[in-house]
Structure formats: structure tokens, C-alpha cells
Design an enzyme around this catalytic site. Sequence first.
Site, PDB file in Angstrom:
ATOM      1  N   MET A  28       0.837  -1.201   0.000  1.00 32.30           N
ATOM      2  CA  MET A  28       0.000   0.000   0.000  1.00 32.30           C
ATOM      3  C   MET A  28       0.870   1.247   0.000  1.00 32.30           C
ATOM      4  O   MET A  28       0.396   2.349   0.303  1.00 32.30           O
ATOM      5  CB  MET A  28      -0.934   0.000   1.211  1.00 32.30           C
ATOM      6  CG  MET A  28      -1.939  -1.151   1.152  1.00 32.30           C
ATOM      7  SD  MET A  28      -3.471  -0.791   2.005  1.00 32.30           S
ATOM      8  CE  MET A  28      -2.875  -0.529   3.659  1.00 32.30           C
TER       9      MET A  28
ATOM     10  N   ALA B 286       4.019   3.924   1.089  1.00 33.35           N
ATOM     11  CA  ALA B 286       4.731   4.383   2.291  1.00 33.35           C
ATOM     12  C   ALA B 286       5.818   3.361   2.611  1.00 33.35           C
ATOM     13  O   ALA B 286       5.944   2.879   3.738  1.00 33.35           O
ATOM     14  CB  ALA B 286       3.775   4.590   3.466  1.00 33.35           C
TER      15      ALA B 286
ATOM     16  N   HIS C 102       9.243  -3.490   3.413  1.00 33.53           N
ATOM     17  CA  HIS C 102       8.890  -3.656   1.996  1.00 33.53           C
ATOM     18  C   HIS C 102      10.148  -3.912   1.166  1.00 33.53           C
ATOM     19  O   HIS C 102      10.138  -4.743   0.252  1.00 33.53           O
ATOM     20  CB  HIS C 102       8.196  -2.398   1.472  1.00 33.53           C
ATOM     21  CG  HIS C 102       6.924  -2.029   2.175  1.00 33.53           C
ATOM     22  ND1 HIS C 102       6.817  -0.906   2.961  1.00 33.53           N
ATOM     23  CD2 HIS C 102       5.699  -2.616   2.197  1.00 33.53           C
ATOM     24  CE1 HIS C 102       5.592  -0.816   3.442  1.00 33.53           C
ATOM     25  NE2 HIS C 102       4.883  -1.847   3.001  1.00 33.53           N
TER      26      HIS C 102
ATOM     27  N   LYS D 255       4.930 -10.368   8.949  1.00 33.48           N
ATOM     28  CA  LYS D 255       4.351  -9.333   9.815  1.00 33.48           C
ATOM     29  C   LYS D 255       2.824  -9.437   9.836  1.00 33.48           C
ATOM     30  O   LYS D 255       2.183  -9.325  10.869  1.00 33.48           O
ATOM     31  CB  LYS D 255       4.803  -7.970   9.292  1.00 33.48           C
ATOM     32  CG  LYS D 255       3.998  -6.788   9.729  1.00 33.48           C
ATOM     33  CD  LYS D 255       4.587  -6.184  10.966  1.00 33.48           C
ATOM     34  CE  LYS D 255       3.723  -5.082  11.517  1.00 33.48           C
ATOM     35  NZ  LYS D 255       2.971  -4.316  10.543  1.00 33.48           N
ATOM     36  N   ASP D 256       2.228  -9.624   8.644  1.00 36.08           N
ATOM     37  CA  ASP D 256       0.774  -9.759   8.538  1.00 36.08           C
ATOM     38  C   ASP D 256       0.441 -11.246   8.391  1.00 36.08           C
ATOM     39  O   ASP D 256       0.008 -11.708   7.342  1.00 36.08           O
ATOM     40  CB  ASP D 256       0.268  -8.949   7.343  1.00 36.08           C
ATOM     41  CG  ASP D 256       0.513  -7.467   7.530  1.00 36.08           C
ATOM     42  OD1 ASP D 256      -0.343  -6.786   8.091  1.00 36.08           O
ATOM     43  OD2 ASP D 256       1.605  -6.990   7.141  1.00 36.08           O
TER      44      ASP D 256
ATOM     45  N   GLN E  52      -3.037 -12.427   7.379  1.00 35.18           N
ATOM     46  CA  GLN E  52      -3.240 -12.127   5.958  1.00 35.18           C
ATOM     47  C   GLN E  52      -2.628 -13.228   5.087  1.00 35.18           C
ATOM     48  O   GLN E  52      -3.223 -13.657   4.090  1.00 35.18           O
ATOM     49  CB  GLN E  52      -2.587 -10.772   5.644  1.00 35.18           C
ATOM     50  CG  GLN E  52      -2.428 -10.442   4.188  1.00 35.18           C
ATOM     51  CD  GLN E  52      -1.932  -9.018   3.999  1.00 35.18           C
ATOM     52  OE1 GLN E  52      -2.662  -8.075   4.235  1.00 35.18           O
ATOM     53  NE2 GLN E  52      -0.692  -8.859   3.587  1.00 35.18           N
TER      54      GLN E  52
ATOM     55  N   SER F 102       4.002   0.957   8.128  1.00 37.26           N
ATOM     56  CA  SER F 102       3.705   2.288   7.574  1.00 37.26           C
ATOM     57  C   SER F 102       2.928   3.112   8.588  1.00 37.26           C
ATOM     58  O   SER F 102       2.928   4.345   8.535  1.00 37.26           O
ATOM     59  CB  SER F 102       2.889   2.158   6.291  1.00 37.26           C
ATOM     60  OG  SER F 102       3.583   1.342   5.374  1.00 37.26           O
ATOM     61  N   ARG F 103       2.242   2.439   9.518  1.00 33.67           N
ATOM     62  CA  ARG F 103       1.438   3.161  10.510  1.00 33.67           C
ATOM     63  C   ARG F 103       2.268   3.672  11.683  1.00 33.67           C
ATOM     64  O   ARG F 103       1.756   4.431  12.504  1.00 33.67           O
ATOM     65  CB  ARG F 103       0.293   2.279  11.012  1.00 33.67           C
ATOM     66  CG  ARG F 103      -0.761   2.017   9.934  1.00 33.67           C
ATOM     67  CD  ARG F 103      -2.029   1.400  10.505  1.00 33.67           C
ATOM     68  NE  ARG F 103      -3.128   1.449   9.560  1.00 33.67           N
ATOM     69  CZ  ARG F 103      -3.479   0.457   8.743  1.00 33.67           C
ATOM     70  NH1 ARG F 103      -2.803  -0.680   8.755  1.00 33.67           N
ATOM     71  NH2 ARG F 103      -4.499   0.590   7.909  1.00 33.67           N
TER      72      ARG F 103
HETATM   73  P1  AMP Z   1       1.430  -2.960   3.477  1.00 34.53           P
HETATM   74  O1  AMP Z   1       2.011  -1.923   2.566  1.00 34.53           O
HETATM   75  O2  AMP Z   1       1.403  -2.571   4.897  1.00 34.53           O
HETATM   76  O3  AMP Z   1       0.128  -3.513   2.952  1.00 34.53           O
HETATM   77  O4  AMP Z   1       2.456  -4.164   3.409  1.00 34.53           O
HETATM   78  C1  AMP Z   1       2.835  -4.728   2.183  1.00 34.53           C
HETATM   79  C2  AMP Z   1       3.611  -5.987   2.458  1.00 34.53           C
HETATM   80  O5  AMP Z   1       4.769  -5.672   3.220  1.00 34.53           O
HETATM   81  C3  AMP Z   1       2.801  -7.015   3.264  1.00 34.53           C
HETATM   82  O6  AMP Z   1       3.035  -8.305   2.733  1.00 34.53           O
HETATM   83  C4  AMP Z   1       3.368  -6.868   4.642  1.00 34.53           C
HETATM   84  O7  AMP Z   1       3.279  -8.039   5.410  1.00 34.53           O
HETATM   85  C5  AMP Z   1       4.823  -6.534   4.339  1.00 34.53           C
HETATM   86  N1  AMP Z   1       5.433  -5.876   5.478  1.00 34.53           N
HETATM   87  C6  AMP Z   1       4.972  -4.796   6.152  1.00 34.53           C
HETATM   88  N2  AMP Z   1       5.762  -4.518   7.207  1.00 34.53           N
HETATM   89  C7  AMP Z   1       6.749  -5.446   7.205  1.00 34.53           C
HETATM   90  C8  AMP Z   1       7.864  -5.709   8.052  1.00 34.53           C
HETATM   91  N3  AMP Z   1       8.141  -4.957   9.116  1.00 34.53           N
HETATM   92  N4  AMP Z   1       8.654  -6.756   7.737  1.00 34.53           N
HETATM   93  C9  AMP Z   1       8.389  -7.533   6.664  1.00 34.53           C
HETATM   94  N5  AMP Z   1       7.354  -7.347   5.829  1.00 34.53           N
HETATM   95  C10 AMP Z   1       6.539  -6.320   6.101  1.00 34.53           C
END
Ligand code: AMP
Length: 280
Positions: free
Chosen positions: A30, A32, A37, A149-150, A153, A186-187
Site C-alpha cells: 500500500m 509508504a 517492503h 508481519k501480517d 493475511q 507504515s502506521r
Molecule cells: P502494506 O504496505 O502494509 O500492505 O504491506 C505490504 C507488504 O509488506 C505485506 O506483505 C506486509 O506483510 C509486508 N510488510 C509490512 N511490514 C513489514 C515488516 N516490518 N517486515 C516484513 N514485511 C513487512
Amino acid sequence: MQILRTVAELRQWSREGRRGGKTIGLVPTMGALHAGHASLIRAAKASCGLVAVSVFVNPTQFGPNEDYAVYPRTLDADCALAEAHGANVVFAPAVEELYPTGAATFVEVEGLSNRMDGASRPGHFRGVATVVAKLLIAAEPDRAFFGQKDAAQVAVLRRMVADLRLAAEIVVCPIVREGDGLALSSRNVYLSAEERMQALTLCRVILATETRVAGGERRAGTLIAAVIETFATEPEICVDYVELVNWATLEPVETAIPGSLFAVAAWVGATRLIDNTIIG
Ligand code: AMP
């Protein structure tokens, strides 16, 4: 590095790449973008000939009172980071490109979607499954990369890919943390300095759980109670869940075995954070 805006462009890019003998990796995000990422992009680059990073703040995975409107949008910086870590294209569609006027088709992974984060965020996993299905259908990747992390999901998406017989292999990458242990998110930008300190409790309880398990404690009730006790000493933190589950089904389990998922979610101020560990 190219920025693609339409599904047709992404599909054409992917098909041309494959015709040229390359494997295709997709990293859905998403935006940020941060070092978490970046680790996914590097993993994709290491195992695929061509890498697409999607940057799309997906409206359908946000609840009505959540942060869709204010979610950080930093496309220029995201493109620079993606390129620096080896992405060949960034796919950054407009909302109408993925949800054309009148869009009425959704993907619901029943059961799993109502557990863990899905229990406190109704409709969240339906939105996630729908957008990832659209991205997988558009990009036709050999592999798609997601963060542990997720973790819930990941379970939902593995089920979806299996059920829809999608061709992509789901690759899960480890959680990337700040030096003090906080899982990158990102949060995290929403956190005040004080909340940032309080947020460390999440990674501390995860680490403490890993230590307890390494010391031989396997009972879910005991592991969960210890974490809830720690959270109780932090009145500013509001716990959403502390769970030990089967990572495939997200159903609670009584005993931690290798591959079980121990996960926490909590609000620190107005920000909901998550963290987890997979039992070794
Ligand atoms: P998001 O942009 O938050 O939807 O995350 C996109 C992808 O990045 C998802 O597969 C998340 O699980 C992964 N992600 C987010 N934060 C981390 C982190 N700290 N370590 C590894 N992967 C991450």
C-alpha cells in the site's frame, strides 16, 4: 524504472517478460515503503528475473472509521525505494482502475476472514483477498511476496490461492524490525514519541514468548496469560487479541508446536499495531 497505471499495461509487461524467458515476481504493497517492503523487493529480485511492486491504498480493506483518507501516500519516494532495491516496474493504479464503476465482485475466504484481525476489522480480509486476487490475475506472477508481519493475511491469501488454483507461489519473508525491536509498519508514523515507546511492549511480549517456548513452555493458556499480564501493566495500551493458532486455519490451539502462530494486536493510542512469532 517504469510506472504502470493500468491492468492492461501490467499484464502486457508481465507477458512480454515471460516470453523473454524471465520469471515474474510481484510485491503487493500500500506504499509508504520502508525497510520491511524493501526486504520483500530484494527477496523477489533474488528469485525472479523481473519484479513488479504494486502501490495501491486499497479502499475496500479499510473500515468506515479507519485511516483510509489519511493513510500516508508517498509515491515518488516509493518509486525511488522500489528502484533502488531492484524493482523493474511500479504498478500504481487509480482506484477506478481496480474498482471500475459498478464493481460488484469480491473474494471472500470464509471462516479465516472472521478470525484474528478479521474479528475486529469486519470486511478487512475480504478487501485484502479481493485486491490481491485482482493483482495476481493482472500480473500473472510466478511468485508473490508477503511479510510474516501480517501473518493472518498470509493464511487468508494462501487459502485463496489454493482455492482459486491461482498459479502464483506465495513466498513469506521475515519480519523486519527497528534496532529496538519494533516491527516496521507504515502506521508507525502515526505514533507520538511517547506512544512509540509504549509500542515496544508488542515486540517485548513476542520476544518473551519466544523465550518461554525455548524454555519448554508450550501451553497456550500459560503463554497467553503471561502476555496479557504484561499488557495489563501498560494502561495506555488496549489489547485487541493475544492468540496461539494453527497458522493455516487461524483456529486457536492448546499447545504450541513448530509452525504455530503466536500473534498479538493492540491499540497504542489511536494506532492499531500487530506483531507475531512462528513457533520454532
Ligand atoms: P502494506 O504496505 O502494509 O500492505 O504491506 C505490504 C507488504 O509488506 C505485506 O506483505 C506486509 O506483510 C509486508 N510488510 C509490512 N511490514 C513489514 C515488516 N516490518 N517486515 C516484513 N514485511 C513487512
